[in-house]
Design a protein around this motif. Structure first.
Motif, PDB file in Angstrom:
ATOM      1  N   SER A 211     -11.170 -27.151 -44.979  1.00 26.74           N
ATOM      2  CA  SER A 211      -9.923 -26.474 -44.655  1.00 26.74           C
ATOM      3  C   SER A 211     -10.178 -25.022 -44.271  1.00 26.74           C
TER       4      SER A 211
ATOM      5  N   ALA B 100      -7.330 -32.156 -42.709  1.00 27.00           N
ATOM      6  CA  ALA B 100      -8.426 -31.711 -43.574  1.00 27.00           C
ATOM      7  C   ALA B 100      -8.403 -32.452 -44.901  1.00 27.00           C
TER       8      ALA B 100
ATOM      9  N   VAL C  85      -6.531 -26.442 -40.053  1.00 26.99           N
ATOM     10  CA  VAL C  85      -7.308 -27.628 -39.699  1.00 26.99           C
ATOM     11  C   VAL C  85      -6.464 -28.883 -39.904  1.00 26.99           C
TER      12      VAL C  85
END
Length: 369
Positions: free
Chosen positions: A205, A233, A230
């Motif tokens: 992340s 994640a 992200v």
């Protein structure tokens, strides 16, 4: 010659410890180095009730730790500085942990870049929280199924397990800004499962948390948000659809201080997968007496398959500081109390929220050296 210098320095440090009750500061052409810390030990009593099971449990224990702080700073002729700090923790349980461990450089009253392990700007100060617990076993940085989650804009604040941190901050007179990040595996944010399903990390992340704060006279206000950049994640281990790591939080906090009076007002909101969490709080500190109230709501979507509707948590806490014990400025004894209640106003689809009243009391011994 170098060995001789080191020996002299070590002897000076030992003498300083003996004469200054554990505080040592060295200043030379290389900069400054200091050793300090604090002692914190508690006597605790708690009673937890489970209305669904129809039983109560209580326990009395002693907890605490000793923190040792190593800090150093070096200034340059150009106006720059370099700093570091490390804070090992020795718990009364026998465990050894770590609070801060960071390195920074920048210009005084201007900009700074910090790397390591630390806590960024506090967007949800709770005042003199000698003893503050919430119904269930969920902390403000740990999500646990079947327990109320008191979101406080701290998922990206720092000290998150093995995740690394980088933060840039800048001051412009009364205006303060910072952008902090957490980089790494953040599945440990969740104690075990999310809405009844096990989790796994598909990638690391990147949580970004910008803050803007403004101070004018006795009033300070700050606004912030945090988000994971992200996609996917954190996902469900069984392959179920849903980006669990996609959590976006917002918050504001305000403080008024005048003499012995300090008042904090906080608000935070989290938009998560099939769940929205909001928290409001206010606390007052006056002449060693602290009083606070925290109200939280977890609103679940039926699509979660876990719960449909709201779960509310209300918490009241208070404490008093007996300062300057034995006429020692750095030695205080605190007495703290809390009461918290969880109410399930929704429909359980697979959850098992335990309603009831929990309360506790604590006597804390605190000494800075």
């Amino acid at each position: 010659m170098n060995f001789f210098k080191i020996s002299i320095t070590a002897a000076a440090m030992a003498a300083s410890f003996s004469a200054a009750a554990g505080i040592n500061i060295i200043d030379n052409e290389k900069g400054s180095f200091s050793i300090g810390g604090d002692v914190e030990f508690d006597l605790n009593y708690e009673q937890k009730s489970d209305a669904a099971a129809g039983d109560d449990s209580s326990h009395f224990d002693q907890t605490g730790r000793i923190l040792i702080e190593f800090a150093g700073e070096r200034k340059t002729e150009s106006g720059h500085y370099l700093k570091f700090k490390a804070q090992p923790l020795m718990d009364s349980s026998g465990a050894v942990n770590l609070d801060d461990s960071w390195f920074s450089f920048g210009v005084k009253d201007s900009w700074e870049l910090r790397l390591g392990r630390f806590e960024a700007y506090d967007m949800f100060p709770v005042g003199q929280d000698t003893f503050l617990e919430y119904s269930g076993d969920t902390a403000n940085d740990l999500y646990t199924d079947n327990a109320g989650y008191m979101y406080q804009l701290k998922e990206g604040r720092g000290r998150g397990g093995e995740a690394g941190q980088v933060m840039y901050s800048h001051r412009f007179a009364n205006l303060y800004t910072e952008v902090s990040t957490m980089i790494g595996d953040r599945t440990e944010l969740f104690a075990d499962t999310y809405h009844g399903k096990a989790l796994e990390a598909s990638s690391d992340s990147i949580i970004v948390r910008p803050v803007v704060a403004y101070q004018t006279n006795n009033f300070r206000v700050a606004a912030s948000m945090e988000a994971n950049l992200v996609k996917d994640a954190v996902i469900f281990a069984d392959g179920s659809a849903g980006d669990v790591g996609n959590r976006i939080g917002y918050g504001v906090t305000a403080n008024y201080s005048q003499g012995d009076l300090s008042v904090d007002v906080n608000a935070a909101y989290l938009d998560a997968l099939n769940e929205a969490d909001s928290t409001l709080a206010m606390n007052v500190l006056w002449k060693g007496f602290g009083l606070g109230y925290v109200y939280g709501v977890n609103d679940f979507d039926a699509a979660s398959g876990w719960h449909d509707g709201k779960v509310e948590v209300q918490t009241v806490y208070s404490s008093y500081q007996f300062a300057d014990i034995f006429d020692v400025n750095d030695f205080s004894i605190y007495v703290g109390l809390y009461h918290t209640n969880l109410t399930d106003k929704g429909i359980s689809l697979a959850s098992n929220f335990a309603e009831g009243d929990d309360f506790g009391g604590r006597v804390r011994f605190k000494y800075f050296f």
